[in-house]
Design an enzyme around this catalytic site. Sequence first.
Site, short mmCIF file in Angstrom:
data_model
loop_
_atom_site.label_atom_id
_atom_site.label_comp_id
_atom_site.label_asym_id
_atom_site.label_seq_id
_atom_site.Cartn_x
_atom_site.Cartn_y
_atom_site.Cartn_z
NE ARG A 136 70.34 62.11 38.60
CZ ARG A 136 69.65 63.00 39.31
NH1 ARG A 136 68.34 62.89 39.42
NH2 ARG A 136 70.29 63.99 39.93
CE LYS A 159 73.35 60.41 42.26
NZ LYS A 159 74.44 60.95 41.39
CG HIS A 217 74.21 61.14 31.88
ND1 HIS A 217 73.25 61.01 32.87
CD2 HIS A 217 75.07 62.09 32.31
CE1 HIS A 217 73.53 61.84 33.86
NE2 HIS A 217 74.63 62.51 33.55
NE ARG A 220 70.94 64.43 34.81
CZ ARG A 220 70.03 64.90 35.66
NH1 ARG A 220 68.75 64.91 35.32
NH2 ARG A 220 70.40 65.35 36.85
CG HIS A 243 72.15 68.82 39.56
ND1 HIS A 243 72.68 69.63 38.57
CD2 HIS A 243 72.22 67.55 39.07
CE1 HIS A 243 73.06 68.89 37.55
NE2 HIS A 243 72.78 67.63 37.83
CE1 TYR A 252 75.27 70.70 31.39
CE2 TYR A 252 74.50 70.83 33.66
CZ TYR A 252 74.74 70.10 32.52
OH TYR A 252 74.45 68.76 32.50
#
Length: 275
Positions: A136, A159, A217, A220, A243, A252
């Site tokens: 990120r 994150k 982004h 990414r 994630h 995806y």
Amino acid sequence: MSNELEAFIEYVSIIKALSKKSVGAYKSDLMALEETLRKPLITLDSNSLLNALSIYKNKRTLNRKLSSVNAFFDFCYKNQFSTEKTKFKFSKIPKLLPKFLSYEEIQNSLNQIDRSTFLGLRDYALILFLYASGTRISECLALRREDIDGEWLHIRHAKGEKERMVPIAKVAIMAIENYLNEKKKDTLFIWSNYKGEKLSRISAYKITQKYLGVSPHVLRHSYATSLITGGADLRVVQELLGHASLLTTQIYTHIQKQNLKETVQVCHPMSKEQK
């Protein structure tokens, strides 16, 4: 404004302590409905409310309005302003594939960067790093020299405060080293502007926009897409992207399916037979 609506606004602003923006959104959505229908919301039936909301053709806008209505009626039910537990279903929004660039598109843009200057070296290294690591932009800009150990990247400021280790291509490491060797001022963070200050998100956006026409982004997404089309397992991609849930990575999935389909069409003998 009806008494029930006034009580709800007081609840979300004082008891729940929501931001001014969130409280304002609730107030705007619900007051608009009361003004349109000229009745307190608590007295309206489901059909009247849905008819009033039918003017919103954009599904995301509609869902925001429904969220406000549901929160209001949930508050009324819990506080015995209403005996019925009213809840509206959200409109289904199709999941769209995130925008991404191919390796060739990124490589062609990288070749256009003038690496004879310090800023050129930085821009080249930054774009290459983002595509090679899938970080990120906030994680990227928080990196320090000690976060790169050999061919491994230690992402400390992830994150959700979840640290992770990500392997990174040698070519990206070499690009960073070439950029750092030309740095006149030693700084705490790897990425800096011409003044030697930490590079801002806006500056990073301008760099990728200048050469690629996209936000950081998108690189990414491009990283994840390249891994999936290359045959990477979805759970591995989840780990690399950081994630928390596999559900997030599943955007995806249809890339993976499309890649499998194309592989069968190219490689399986029966796919070449004429009907």
